[in-house]
Scaffold this motif. Structure first.
Motif, PDB file in Angstrom:
ATOM      1  N   LEU A 295       0.821  -1.214   0.000  1.00 26.69           N
ATOM      2  CA  LEU A 295       0.000   0.000   0.000  1.00 26.69           C
ATOM      3  C   LEU A 295       0.856   1.266   0.000  1.00 26.69           C
ATOM      4  N   PHE A 296       1.861   1.314   0.858  1.00 23.87           N
ATOM      5  CA  PHE A 296       2.705   2.502   0.947  1.00 23.87           C
ATOM      6  C   PHE A 296       3.570   2.643  -0.302  1.00 23.87           C
ATOM      7  N   GLY A 297       3.943   1.499  -0.906  1.00 22.49           N
ATOM      8  CA  GLY A 297       4.727   1.550  -2.138  1.00 22.49           C
ATOM      9  C   GLY A 297       3.962   2.168  -3.287  1.00 22.49           C
ATOM     10  N   VAL A 298       2.657   1.879  -3.369  1.00 21.45           N
ATOM     11  CA  VAL A 298       1.827   2.488  -4.421  1.00 21.45           C
ATOM     12  C   VAL A 298       1.806   4.002  -4.266  1.00 21.45           C
ATOM     13  N   VAL A 299       1.624   4.469  -3.045  1.00 21.61           N
ATOM     14  CA  VAL A 299       1.641   5.922  -2.802  1.00 21.61           C
ATOM     15  C   VAL A 299       2.985   6.514  -3.214  1.00 21.61           C
ATOM     16  N   GLN A 300       4.064   5.833  -2.865  1.00 22.83           N
ATOM     17  CA  GLN A 300       5.418   6.294  -3.188  1.00 22.83           C
ATOM     18  C   GLN A 300       5.617   6.442  -4.694  1.00 22.83           C
ATOM     19  N   LEU A 398      11.224   3.500 -13.304  1.00 17.09           N
ATOM     20  CA  LEU A 398      12.168   2.742 -12.495  1.00 17.09           C
ATOM     21  C   LEU A 398      11.597   2.328 -11.139  1.00 17.09           C
ATOM     22  N   ALA A 399      10.430   2.853 -10.784  1.00 20.08           N
ATOM     23  CA  ALA A 399       9.816   2.498  -9.508  1.00 20.08           C
ATOM     24  C   ALA A 399       9.075   1.162  -9.570  1.00 20.08           C
ATOM     25  N   PHE A 400       8.832   0.627 -10.766  1.00 21.70           N
ATOM     26  CA  PHE A 400       7.993  -0.568 -10.890  1.00 21.70           C
ATOM     27  C   PHE A 400       8.685  -1.896 -10.595  1.00 21.70           C
ATOM     28  N   PRO A 401       9.970  -2.088 -10.937  1.00 21.35           N
ATOM     29  CA  PRO A 401      10.584  -3.392 -10.636  1.00 21.35           C
ATOM     30  C   PRO A 401      10.496  -3.776  -9.161  1.00 21.35           C
ATOM     31  N   GLY A 402      10.722  -2.828  -8.264  1.00 18.29           N
ATOM     32  CA  GLY A 402      10.632  -3.127  -6.835  1.00 18.29           C
ATOM     33  C   GLY A 402       9.238  -3.552  -6.426  1.00 18.29           C
ATOM     34  N   MET A 403       8.216  -2.922  -6.992  1.00 19.85           N
ATOM     35  CA  MET A 403       6.849  -3.298  -6.669  1.00 19.85           C
ATOM     36  C   MET A 403       6.530  -4.707  -7.167  1.00 19.85           C
ATOM     37  N   LEU A 404       7.016  -5.057  -8.340  1.00 20.21           N
ATOM     38  CA  LEU A 404       6.746  -6.392  -8.883  1.00 20.21           C
ATOM     39  C   LEU A 404       7.419  -7.478  -8.044  1.00 20.21           C
ATOM     40  N   LEU A 405       8.571  -7.183  -7.456  1.00 23.56           N
ATOM     41  CA  LEU A 405       9.267  -8.165  -6.635  1.00 23.56           C
ATOM     42  C   LEU A 405       8.528  -8.475  -5.334  1.00 23.56           C
ATOM     43  N   LEU A 406       7.581  -7.617  -4.954  1.00 25.20           N
ATOM     44  CA  LEU A 406       6.792  -7.879  -3.749  1.00 25.20           C
ATOM     45  C   LEU A 406       6.026  -9.200  -3.846  1.00 25.20           C
ATOM     46  N   PHE A 407       5.660  -9.617  -5.059  1.00 26.17           N
ATOM     47  CA  PHE A 407       4.954 -10.886  -5.225  1.00 26.17           C
ATOM     48  C   PHE A 407       5.767 -12.040  -4.646  1.00 26.17           C
ATOM     49  N   LYS A 408       7.099 -11.929  -4.728  1.00 27.31           N
ATOM     50  CA  LYS A 408       7.973 -13.007  -4.252  1.00 27.31           C
ATOM     51  C   LYS A 408       8.445 -12.806  -2.818  1.00 27.31           C
ATOM     52  N   VAL A 409       8.845 -11.584  -2.465  1.00 29.31           N
ATOM     53  CA  VAL A 409       9.507 -11.387  -1.164  1.00 29.31           C
ATOM     54  C   VAL A 409       8.549 -10.985  -0.051  1.00 29.31           C
ATOM     55  N   ALA A 410       7.404 -10.421  -0.391  1.00 27.87           N
ATOM     56  CA  ALA A 410       6.445  -9.986   0.632  1.00 27.87           C
ATOM     57  C   ALA A 410       5.029 -10.114   0.106  1.00 27.87           C
ATOM     58  N   PRO A 411       4.569 -11.336  -0.161  1.00 27.33           N
ATOM     59  CA  PRO A 411       3.209 -11.519  -0.696  1.00 27.33           C
ATOM     60  C   PRO A 411       2.157 -10.942   0.244  1.00 27.33           C
ATOM     61  N   TRP A 412       1.067 -10.501  -0.342  1.00 28.42           N
ATOM     62  CA  TRP A 412       0.025  -9.779   0.399  1.00 28.42           C
ATOM     63  C   TRP A 412      -0.440 -10.537   1.641  1.00 28.42           C
ATOM     64  N   ASN A 413      -0.668 -11.817   1.525  1.00 31.34           N
ATOM     65  CA  ASN A 413      -1.158 -12.615   2.650  1.00 31.34           C
ATOM     66  C   ASN A 413      -0.051 -13.421   3.327  1.00 31.34           C
ATOM     67  N   GLY A 414       1.206 -13.029   3.101  1.00 30.38           N
ATOM     68  CA  GLY A 414       2.317 -13.829   3.610  1.00 30.38           C
ATOM     69  C   GLY A 414       2.969 -13.287   4.858  1.00 30.38           C
ATOM     70  N   ASP A 415       2.336 -12.309   5.523  1.00 33.85           N
ATOM     71  CA  ASP A 415       2.947 -11.737   6.720  1.00 33.85           C
ATOM     72  C   ASP A 415       3.004 -12.768   7.832  1.00 33.85           C
ATOM     73  N   ARG A 416       4.180 -12.891   8.371  1.00 34.46           N
ATOM     74  CA  ARG A 416       4.371 -13.782   9.510  1.00 34.46           C
ATOM     75  C   ARG A 416       5.662 -13.381  10.187  1.00 34.46           C
ATOM     76  N   LYS A 417       5.870 -13.904  11.362  1.00 30.52           N
ATOM     77  CA  LYS A 417       7.115 -13.617  12.069  1.00 30.52           C
ATOM     78  C   LYS A 417       8.270 -14.222  11.283  1.00 30.52           C
ATOM     79  N   ALA A 418       9.127 -13.324  10.762  1.00 29.40           N
ATOM     80  CA  ALA A 418      10.204 -13.799   9.895  1.00 29.40           C
ATOM     81  C   ALA A 418      11.556 -13.726  10.557  1.00 29.40           C
ATOM     82  N   ARG A 419      11.628 -13.169  11.758  1.00 30.81           N
ATOM     83  CA  ARG A 419      12.915 -13.022  12.407  1.00 30.81           C
ATOM     84  C   ARG A 419      13.235 -14.251  13.243  1.00 30.81           C
ATOM     85  N   PRO A 420      14.440 -14.801  13.091  1.00 30.52           N
ATOM     86  CA  PRO A 420      14.776 -16.026  13.830  1.00 30.52           C
ATOM     87  C   PRO A 420      14.954 -15.752  15.301  1.00 30.52           C
TER      88      PRO A 420
END
Length: 423
Positions: A295-300, A398-420
């Motif tokens: 969401l914040f990336g779209v605004v950016q 140039l702002a779009f490649p980072g947004m497209l990578l969100l599908f892999k590194v931070a999927p919309w429903n993929g939030d979880r505790k990621a810190r070991p």
């Protein structure tokens, strides 16, 4: 008391204000005040843009970050606070030194001093980032980093607003001396806070401090996923960073005076940035980091179009409507960049292991700084070839490649505790 208000009012959030301010001041001096100073001294846009190369320490700080994980310069202060104090004292001295120089006659010294300022600032960032990560719980990352980012950008009002206004009335040596004095709050914070408790597994040797942070990161994620994360960190703020690389020279080329830039252009973004950033941090308590990145990336991304529109309108600084347009564009950029950075920094902090906080965060933030340092150095050259309007369209693309990578590194429903765990 609501949970979000209790989280907002605790002492750790107050500390985040001071870490953000101390971290932002030297960077915005490099981004705003020094380019304005060099332009008034007659340097070309291409030369001013090339000065971004002196910010290379921000992109290579992971090389000496293991020293901050392993050693304490002043044992009585501890690992984090000793590095914070030494770098802050150095920054105060270097900023004051600028005012004693004339770029035309001391250009090589100015270049060297600018690189030294970037080195000290990058070192301070390593220590401050690790310190802040170690005092915040995982649930506080979004809000704590929102406050840090807001204070970071508020610090930009000193070299980007106050100092520019003062430059119309005072000699440059006094301007730089006054600007340097704003490092004192961060220095006093360093002396007054407690050292964080060291995590279990903290490196005992320099070899372990150098090798293990990278081994742990690639082992935990797997090589392919780890490379995707690093690629995302490089691209997520690329367009926004390049867009504002020569913001102050852009405003000057549009015919605005430095006082107008200081009062209107800079302050126009203050309240949208602060209010939006705090609300965004609170919102992240419910949203999670992944959805906030979307969401914040779209605004950016969208706010870059404001610069396209402003450059298309062309210079008309005496027109009140054009001054309002400038204020609106700056407010939008501050909101978008502030929100995007808040989620982005929280994402990077979450990805660290507690035993190697300084080195892993330094690696991530080095990649984040690479566009600002090397790609932004081409901004003046690109503008001279493309013109301002086409340049801003390029930034938008140039702002779009980072947004497209969100599908892999931070999927919309993929939030979880990621810190070991530290165990």
């Amino acid at each position: 008391m609501p949970a979000w208000l209790a989280a907002l009012l605790n002492r750790r959030m107050l500390i985040c204000i001071f870490t953000g301010f101390a971290s932002g001041l030297p960077l915005y001096l490099l981004l705003n005040l020094i380019p304005a100073w060099l332009k008034t001294e007659g340097l070309s846009l291409a030369a001013i843009g090339a000065f971004a190369l002196t910010q290379f320490p921000y992109t290579w700080k992971f090389l000496w970050a293991p020293l901050l994980d392993r050693y304490s310069l002043l044992p009585w202060l501890g690992r984090r606070r000793s590095w914070m104090l030494v770098s802050q004292i150095g920054l105060l001295a270097v900023i004051a030194w600028f005012g004693q120089l004339a770029p035309a006659g001391n250009l090589s010294l100015v270049i060297g001093l600018t690189a030294l300022l970037a080195f000290l600032s990058a070192t301070q960032d390593i220590a401050l980032d690790a310190f802040r990560r170690e005092i915040l719980a995982d649930a506080e990352l979004g809000l704590g980093n929102a406050i840090h980012v807001n204070a970071y950008r508020i610090a930009g009002l000193v070299p980007g607003s106050l100092s520019l206004i003062l430059a119309d009335h005072l000699p440059w040596n006094q301007v730089f001396l006054i600007t340097a004095a704003f490092m004192l709050p961060g220095l006093l914070m360093t002396l007054s806070v407690a050292e964080p408790r060291a995590a279990s597994g903290t490196p005992r040797t320099l070899d372990e401090a150098v090798i293990e942070p990278f081994h742990e990161f690639f082992t935990r994620h797997g090589v392919r996923s780890a490379l995707l994360v690093l690629t995302f960190i490089f691209f997520y703020k690329l367009g926004d960073s390049l867009c504002t690389a020569l913001a102050t020279p852009f405003y000057l080329s549009m015919g605005y005076q430095m006082t107008e830039i200081g009062v209107i252009a800079k302050n126009a973004g203050l309240w949208p940035m602060v209010i939006g950033g705090i609300l965004g941090g609170i919102w992240m308590l419910k949203l999670g980091i992944n959805r906030a990145l979307w969401l914040f990336g779209v605004v950016q991304v969208v706010t870059i179009l404001g610069f396209v529109w402003l450059s298309w309108l062309g210079p008309a600084p005496s027109d009140p409507a054009r001054l309002v347009a400038l204020a609106g564009v700056i407010a939008g950029e501050a909101l978008g960049a502030g929100l995007g950075t808040t989620a982005f920094v929280a994402f990077m902090a979450r990805a660290t292991h507690p035993a190697y906080t300084a080195t892993q965060l330094a690696l991530f933030t080095s990649l984040m700084a690479t566009p600002r340092t090397f790609i932004n150095a081409t901004a003046g050259w690109l503008i001279e070839i493309l013109g301002w309007t086409s340049f801003f369209w390029l930034c938008f693309a140039l702002a779009f490649p980072g947004m497209l990578l969100l599908f892999k590194v931070a999927p919309w429903n993929g939030d979880r505790k990621a810190r070991p765990d530290s165990a």
